[in-house]
Each structure stands twice: as C-alpha cells, then as structure tokens.
Design a protein around this motif. Structure first.
Motif, short mmCIF file in Angstrom:
data_model
loop_
_atom_site.label_atom_id
_atom_site.label_comp_id
_atom_site.label_asym_id
_atom_site.label_seq_id
_atom_site.Cartn_x
_atom_site.Cartn_y
_atom_site.Cartn_z
N ILE A 195 1.52 -2.48 11.51
CA ILE A 195 1.73 -3.65 10.84
C ILE A 195 2.88 -3.79 9.78
CG2 ILE A 195 0.21 -4.37 9.18
CD1 ILE A 195 -2.18 -3.22 10.12
N LYS A 196 3.38 -4.61 10.14
CA LYS A 196 4.87 -5.13 8.97
C LYS A 196 4.18 -5.54 7.56
CE LYS A 196 9.32 -5.85 10.07
NZ LYS A 196 10.42 -7.50 9.84
N ARG A 197 4.98 -4.40 7.17
CA ARG A 197 4.67 -4.68 5.15
C ARG A 197 5.30 -5.47 4.63
NH1 ARG A 197 0.34 -2.82 2.25
NH2 ARG A 197 0.83 -0.99 2.72
N VAL A 247 -4.93 -0.50 -3.31
CA VAL A 247 -3.57 -0.33 -1.92
C VAL A 247 -4.41 0.89 -0.96
CG1 VAL A 247 -2.78 1.50 -1.75
CG2 VAL A 247 -2.34 0.55 -3.54
N ARG A 248 -5.74 1.40 -1.05
CA ARG A 248 -6.41 1.75 -0.04
C ARG A 248 -6.55 0.74 1.03
NH1 ARG A 248 -9.57 4.73 -3.69
NH2 ARG A 248 -8.19 6.00 -4.85
N GLY A 249 -6.41 -0.50 0.24
CA GLY A 249 -7.73 -1.12 1.57
C GLY A 249 -6.19 -2.61 2.53
N ALA A 250 -5.16 -3.04 1.27
CA ALA A 250 -4.23 -3.46 2.18
C ALA A 250 -3.19 -2.63 2.71
CB ALA A 250 -3.13 -4.03 0.43
N LYS A 251 -3.59 -2.95 3.87
CA LYS A 251 -2.36 -2.49 5.08
C LYS A 251 -0.71 -3.12 5.03
CE LYS A 251 -5.21 0.56 6.57
NZ LYS A 251 -5.88 0.86 5.32
N ARG A 252 -1.41 -4.24 4.95
CA ARG A 252 0.11 -4.89 4.25
C ARG A 252 0.62 -6.27 3.76
NH1 ARG A 252 -0.03 -10.85 6.22
NH2 ARG A 252 2.10 -11.70 7.05
N ALA A 253 -0.19 -6.30 3.26
CA ALA A 253 0.32 -7.40 1.51
C ALA A 253 1.41 -6.82 0.43
CB ALA A 253 -1.15 -7.83 1.11
N LEU A 254 1.68 -7.44 0.13
CA LEU A 254 2.41 -7.05 -1.02
C LEU A 254 1.76 -6.39 -2.02
CD1 LEU A 254 5.38 -5.73 -1.90
CD2 LEU A 254 4.99 -7.75 -3.67
N VAL A 255 0.94 -5.69 -2.85
CA VAL A 255 0.61 -5.42 -3.77
C VAL A 255 0.79 -4.85 -5.53
CG1 VAL A 255 -1.28 -3.63 -4.55
CG2 VAL A 255 -1.54 -3.75 -2.56
N VAL A 256 0.33 -5.96 -6.59
CA VAL A 256 1.16 -6.03 -7.23
C VAL A 256 -0.27 -6.01 -8.89
CG1 VAL A 256 2.38 -8.22 -9.00
CG2 VAL A 256 2.40 -8.07 -7.24
#
Ligand code: KIV
Length: 271
Positions: free
Chosen positions: A7-9, A79-88
């Motif tokens: 998966i590409k971030r 963060v533990r759940g987000a494999k692809r999205a940018l987390v802000v």
C-alpha cells in the motif's frame, strides 16, 4: 504463492500533485483505531485527529480543554489503523500560541510519540514564528484559517467569518503567508465560498474546506457529523450520509428487548 500488494502512503507531495491535476482531496476526522481502519480502507486521503475530539469524544462544549497528552493518545490509536492515509494531528489550545520553542516541543512530542505524519494549527501572522520553527524542524504543517474554534471566546459565536473586507483581506494575506512559511496545506472553515475560491486560486498549496463552498481543493467533515451520530447538530455545511443515531437507538433498543424477553442468546449463540 501469495502476492501481497504494497500500500502506497499518501504524502504531502501526493496532495500537491492532486491540486495540480485538479483531483479533489477527501479528509475526515477519526479519533480511534476502529474508525481509522474503516476510513482508511474506504480510501480517504487525509485522516485528521482533530481537537474536535474534545467535543465528540470527551463531551466538552469547546475544543479548548483537550490536552496534548490526550491528543497524543487519540493519534496513537488512529495511526495504528491508517495504512494509506496521511495522518494529521491538531496541536491543542495552549500548546503553541505562547512561544515558538513550546510550539516546536509540542509538535515534536506528537510526531515522536504517535507516529503521525503532520500537525495542524490555527492562525496566521500571530503564530508566524511558531510555524517557522516547526517547519524548519522538518515537520509538515497544515494551517487553519477562518472560523478557528480555539478562538471561540474571542469570536463570541460560531457564525461565518471573513464576511467583511478587512477580515477577508487578512485571511487572504494569512493564507499567502502560510504558503511562504512552508505549510503543505490549509484548512478554511466557515467562510464565504467566493473568498475560499479566491484563496485557493491564489496559492499553490492545497486548500481543504469545511463550510467554505465547492471551490477549495478538498473537503473535510467531522466523522460524527457525516455519519449522523448527533441529530441535534445541524449546521448548513454538514451533509449526512447515514442516520446512525436513529439506527443505533433502534439496535440498542432491540438488544434490550431481546435480553429482557430471553430471546438472546438463542441455541446457536451459546456453547
Ligand atoms: O478539529 C477538527 O475536527 C477540525 C476540523 C473541523 C477541520 O479542525
């Protein structure tokens, strides 16, 4: 042989390219692991760990009471759940306004302790030095102008901002300053659509609107609002995609009935 697809971030560069190519950016809030996993798997580009957690998670009237430790906890879960999205992650009230060193320390804590990818803060010229410090430390910064909820007691209400010439001009100047300072994106909240479009066209970083019309490069909503988890909160800019409050009432009511009349658990639901 199993082939697992990598998966590409989403990065700040992806977002810049999306603006350039005219592809709209979708952003939603999340505050916990389960919601983050769902939102990420659905294909959202940005997950915002908003200080709206103060309202929707903690039950406060405003965003002011939430602490840096509490924001870091929510960010770790997301963060533990987000494999692809940018987390802000929002820098909470009181952690960046007083001095630039404190602002940098707060941003560093969020990045180090949560593993998030960027921070967001509210304001323009007044917090110029803080933004400069954080950007110079290599931390991506998202700005936030217009109705900035951390200033609610100064505004006195949640009404539309920047309707008059002076406030609109300041917002435009602040947006341009945020771009010069190196912010990678800008949220504009509850301002006239025409002004949001003008700002979007005058800067090269992507703008994300909430109650700012269709002319921005992307849109953000608080997830509790778009899922219809609070029927009493009905601002014009929220579109409800579900009515979860009613659905949950019904489901919970049914559970209570089933327990009371002993129809739960049945023969297949026991060992
Ligand atoms: O805290 C939050 O959820 C936000 C959005 C409303 C943009 O800042």
């Amino acid at each position: 042989m199993s082939v697992t697809k990598e998966i590409k971030r989403i990065t700040t560069e992806t977002l810049r390219k999306m603006k350039f190519e005219g592809e709209k950016i979708a952003m939603l809030t999340a505050y916990d692991f389960t919601m983050s996993t769902l939102v990420d798997a659905a294909g959202i580009e940005i997950i915002l760990v908003g200080d709206s957690a103060s309202n929707v998670m903690a039950g406060h009237e405003t965003t002011l009471p939430i602490t840096l430790d509490q924001m870091i906890y929510h960010a770790q879960c997301v963060v533990r759940g987000a494999k692809r999205a940018l987390v802000v992650v929002d820098l909470p009230f009181g952690t960046y306004q007083s001095d630039p060193q404190k602002a940098l320390d707060s941003a560093v804590r969020i990045m180090k302790e949560s593993g998030a990818h960027a921070i967001k803060l509210e304001g323009g010229k007044e917090i110029e030095e803080s933004i400069r410090r954080i950007v110079n430390a290599g931390i991506p910064v998202m700005g936030h102008l217009g109705l900035t909820p951390q200033s609610i007691y100064q505004f006195g209400s949640y009404k539309v901002r920047a309707k008059d010439g002076a406030e609109a001009n300041k917002l435009l100047e602040d947006a341009q300053l945020l771009e010069q300072l190196g912010c990678f994106s800008l949220v504009m909240e509850k301002i006239p659509a025409e002004l949001a479009t003008q700002v979007t066209q005058s800067i090269t970083i992507p703008t994300i609107g909430i109650g700012a019309g269709a002319g921005t490069d992307g849109q953000v909503l608080v997830i509790h609002d778009m899922l219809g988890l609070n029927n009493e909160f009905k601002p014009k800019f929220v579109r409800r995609y579900l009515n979860m409050e009613d659905q949950m009432h019904q489901a919970i009511g049914q559970f209570i009935t089933d327990v009371k009349d002993s129809s739960f658990p049945n023969a297949n639901e026991q060992y």
